[in-house]
Design a protein around this motif. Structure first.
Motif, PDB file in Angstrom:
ATOM      1  N   GLN A 133      46.825 -26.456 -35.762  1.00 57.27           N
ATOM      2  CA  GLN A 133      46.909 -26.947 -34.538  1.00 57.27           C
ATOM      3  C   GLN A 133      46.100 -27.999 -34.448  1.00 57.27           C
ATOM      4  O   GLN A 133      46.644 -28.787 -33.458  1.00 57.27           O
ATOM      5  CB  GLN A 133      46.287 -25.644 -33.478  1.00 57.27           C
ATOM      6  CG  GLN A 133      46.933 -24.352 -33.543  1.00 57.27           C
ATOM      7  CD  GLN A 133      48.110 -24.550 -32.528  1.00 57.27           C
ATOM      8  OE1 GLN A 133      48.476 -25.510 -32.036  1.00 57.27           O
ATOM      9  NE2 GLN A 133      49.109 -23.566 -32.393  1.00 57.27           N
ATOM     10  N   TYR A 136      48.662 -30.665 -35.544  1.00 59.94           N
ATOM     11  CA  TYR A 136      49.450 -30.947 -34.305  1.00 59.94           C
ATOM     12  C   TYR A 136      49.050 -31.994 -33.306  1.00 59.94           C
ATOM     13  O   TYR A 136      49.859 -32.884 -32.967  1.00 59.94           O
ATOM     14  CB  TYR A 136      49.960 -29.774 -33.640  1.00 59.94           C
ATOM     15  CG  TYR A 136      50.854 -29.641 -32.391  1.00 59.94           C
ATOM     16  CD1 TYR A 136      52.090 -30.152 -32.696  1.00 59.94           C
ATOM     17  CD2 TYR A 136      50.212 -29.779 -31.150  1.00 59.94           C
ATOM     18  CE1 TYR A 136      53.098 -30.344 -31.685  1.00 59.94           C
ATOM     19  CE2 TYR A 136      51.104 -29.906 -29.948  1.00 59.94           C
ATOM     20  CZ  TYR A 136      52.468 -30.177 -30.258  1.00 59.94           C
ATOM     21  OH  TYR A 136      53.219 -30.390 -29.150  1.00 59.94           O
ATOM     22  N   ARG A 137      47.675 -31.630 -32.860  1.00 60.88           N
ATOM     23  CA  ARG A 137      47.292 -32.721 -31.864  1.00 60.88           C
ATOM     24  C   ARG A 137      46.955 -34.032 -32.223  1.00 60.88           C
ATOM     25  O   ARG A 137      47.298 -34.926 -31.842  1.00 60.88           O
ATOM     26  CB  ARG A 137      45.820 -32.157 -31.275  1.00 60.88           C
ATOM     27  CG  ARG A 137      46.007 -30.753 -30.401  1.00 60.88           C
ATOM     28  CD  ARG A 137      44.777 -30.384 -29.515  1.00 60.88           C
ATOM     29  NE  ARG A 137      43.781 -29.944 -30.562  1.00 60.88           N
ATOM     30  CZ  ARG A 137      43.478 -28.804 -30.940  1.00 60.88           C
ATOM     31  NH1 ARG A 137      44.489 -27.839 -30.613  1.00 60.88           N
ATOM     32  NH2 ARG A 137      42.227 -28.469 -31.543  1.00 60.88           N
ATOM     33  N   LYS A 140      50.223 -35.893 -32.551  1.00 64.44           N
ATOM     34  CA  LYS A 140      50.673 -36.657 -31.353  1.00 64.44           C
ATOM     35  C   LYS A 140      50.370 -37.962 -30.907  1.00 64.44           C
ATOM     36  O   LYS A 140      50.821 -38.580 -30.544  1.00 64.44           O
ATOM     37  CB  LYS A 140      50.442 -35.596 -30.300  1.00 64.44           C
ATOM     38  CG  LYS A 140      51.161 -34.172 -30.382  1.00 64.44           C
ATOM     39  CD  LYS A 140      52.615 -34.177 -30.381  1.00 64.44           C
ATOM     40  CE  LYS A 140      53.140 -34.634 -29.006  1.00 64.44           C
ATOM     41  NZ  LYS A 140      54.601 -34.489 -28.876  1.00 64.44           N
ATOM     42  N   ALA A 258      56.810 -32.689 -37.236  1.00 62.43           N
ATOM     43  CA  ALA A 258      56.716 -31.737 -36.164  1.00 62.43           C
ATOM     44  C   ALA A 258      57.441 -30.230 -36.247  1.00 62.43           C
ATOM     45  O   ALA A 258      56.884 -29.519 -35.997  1.00 62.43           O
ATOM     46  CB  ALA A 258      56.842 -32.362 -35.002  1.00 62.43           C
ATOM     47  N   LEU A 261      55.898 -28.456 -39.080  1.00 62.02           N
ATOM     48  CA  LEU A 261      54.656 -27.757 -38.536  1.00 62.02           C
ATOM     49  C   LEU A 261      54.747 -26.559 -37.548  1.00 62.02           C
ATOM     50  O   LEU A 261      54.073 -25.596 -37.676  1.00 62.02           O
ATOM     51  CB  LEU A 261      54.067 -29.038 -37.838  1.00 62.02           C
ATOM     52  CG  LEU A 261      52.579 -28.687 -37.154  1.00 62.02           C
ATOM     53  CD1 LEU A 261      51.596 -28.160 -38.366  1.00 62.02           C
ATOM     54  CD2 LEU A 261      51.909 -30.060 -36.704  1.00 62.02           C
ATOM     55  N   GLN A 262      55.909 -26.788 -36.629  1.00 66.04           N
ATOM     56  CA  GLN A 262      56.271 -25.637 -35.909  1.00 66.04           C
ATOM     57  C   GLN A 262      56.607 -24.346 -36.615  1.00 66.04           C
ATOM     58  O   GLN A 262      56.111 -23.228 -36.132  1.00 66.04           O
ATOM     59  CB  GLN A 262      57.074 -26.055 -34.770  1.00 66.04           C
ATOM     60  CG  GLN A 262      57.631 -25.000 -33.894  1.00 66.04           C
ATOM     61  CD  GLN A 262      56.408 -24.569 -33.151  1.00 66.04           C
ATOM     62  OE1 GLN A 262      55.733 -25.492 -32.292  1.00 66.04           O
ATOM     63  NE2 GLN A 262      56.150 -23.295 -32.849  1.00 66.04           N
TER      64      GLN A 262
END
Length: 272
Positions: A133, A136-137, A140, A258, A261-262
Motif C-alpha cells: 500500500q 502504491y501511494r 502515484k 500498477a 501491484l494490484q
C-alpha cells in the motif's frame, strides 16, 4: 582524490556553520532550528513572519557558494521545485540571496514523520499488504513526476514522510529533468537516457518495497541468505520485486507496475 575529500571536509567544518536561531532571512524567515544537512545544502525550519506559518528554507552550503557546478545544481533543484504542483509534494515559495552571496530557497513545511525514523526509532513494521500500500501511494507520486518529465533519482526511506496515512516525497537535489537526458539509450556519455532515469526510479521503488518487507523479518540463520529465501512472500509480490529490481524483464511503464501491484494486493486479500 582522498586528499581533496579530506580538505573539503575540513573547509566545511570551519565554514559551514549553521545560521543561528532567531536570525531573520530576507526580512521574512525567522530561523528556528536546523532540520537537515546534505552534501551541499543545509535545511532550516523557519517561521514565515508574513503568514506566521512554519516554512522550510534550504541554503547552499557556504563552502560551496563559489563553485559554479554546485550553484548550477542548486539552481536546477529550484527550477524543478517551481514545476511541482501536487498535494503530496512540497510547494516552492521563493528564492533569494544575501550580500555574502549565500543562496537560499523557501518551500512549505510538511508536518509529518520521516519513514526512516518511524522504522528505527518508532520500531514501526509493515506487513506485506501494508508495504504494498505504501508502494502504491509512492507510485502515484512518481507517476505524476514522470508525467512532468522529472525523475527523482533519490527515492529512499529518508525522503518519505508519512502523516495520518498520507505519504509525502521530499528532496529533489538529485532529480533530473527530461531535457537533460539527451543521449539515446545504449550510448555512452555524460548524460543518462530517459530510459535509464526511469528504470533507476523503478529500481529505487523496488529497494523501498524490499526494505519495508524486511521490517517484519526475524533472522533464523546466522548466514545471510537472498531475500527470495529469507522472506515468505506471495508469488505476485515476488514477481513485482524481481521486475522492479531488474532481476526479470524490467517494467516499461508505470501502468504495468500498477497492474502487478494490484494483483499482488488482491492475492494477499484472497488468501487472508
Amino acid at each position: 582524490m582522498d586528499i581533496l575529500r579530506v580538505t573539503r571536509k575540513i573547509r566545511q567544518f570551519f565554514v559551514d556553520w549553521p545560521i543561528r536561531e532567531d536570525t531573520v532571512l530576507q526580512e521574512r524567515y525567522q530561523v528556528s532550528d536546523v532540520i537537515g544537512a546534505g552534501s551541499y545544502g543545509i535545511i532550516y525550519l523557519c517561521t514565515d513572519l508574513r503568514t506566521k506559518e512554519k516554512t522550510v528554507v534550504k541554503q547552499l552550503r557556504p563552502s560551496r557558494r563559489y563553485s559554479k557546478k554546485e550553484i548550477a545544481m542548486f539552481r536546477k533543484e529550484m527550477a524543478i521545485m517551481k514545476k511541482l504542483d501536487h498535494p503530496n509534494l512540497p510547494v516552492f515559495i521563493d528564492d533569494f540571496s544575501d550580500d555574502d552571496q549565500h543562496l537560499y530557497y523557501a518551500m512549505t513545511f510538511i508536518e509529518a514523520d520521516n519513514l526512516e525514523e518511524q522504522i528505527f526509532s518508532g520500531q514501526q513494521s509493515f506487513d506485506e499488504e501494508a508495504s504494498l500500500q505504501i508502494l502504491y501511494r509512492l507510485l502515484k507520486i512518481v507517476e505524476y513526476l514522470h508525467g512532468k518529465g522529472i525523475y527523482h533519482q533519490d527515492l529512499r526511506i529518508p525522503n518519505i514522510l508519512i502523516s495520518h496515512g498520507d505519504l509525502y516525497l521530499i528532496d529533489f537535489g538529485l532529480s533530473v529533468c527530461e531535457n537533460e537526458a539527451v543521449k539515446p539509450a545504449g550510448q555512452c556519455g555524460k548524460h543518462n537516457s530517459i530510459e535509464q532515469l526511469r528504470l533507476q526510479d523503478y529500481y529505487d521503488l523496488g529497494e523501498i518495497l524490499l526494505y519495508l518487507l524486511y521490517t517484519t523479518y526475524t533472522p533464523k540463520n546466522k548466514k545471510a541468505l537472498p531475500w527470495t529465501e529469507e522472506l515468505s512472500l506471495n508469488n505476485q509480490t515476488v514477481h513485482l520485486l524481481k521486475r522492479l529490481l531488474g532481476i526479470m524483464e524490467p517494467y516499461g511503464k508505470i501502468s504495468e507496475i500498477a497492474a502487478d501491484l494490484q494483483d499482488a494486493v488482491s492475492s494477499i486479500r484472497t488468501i487472508s
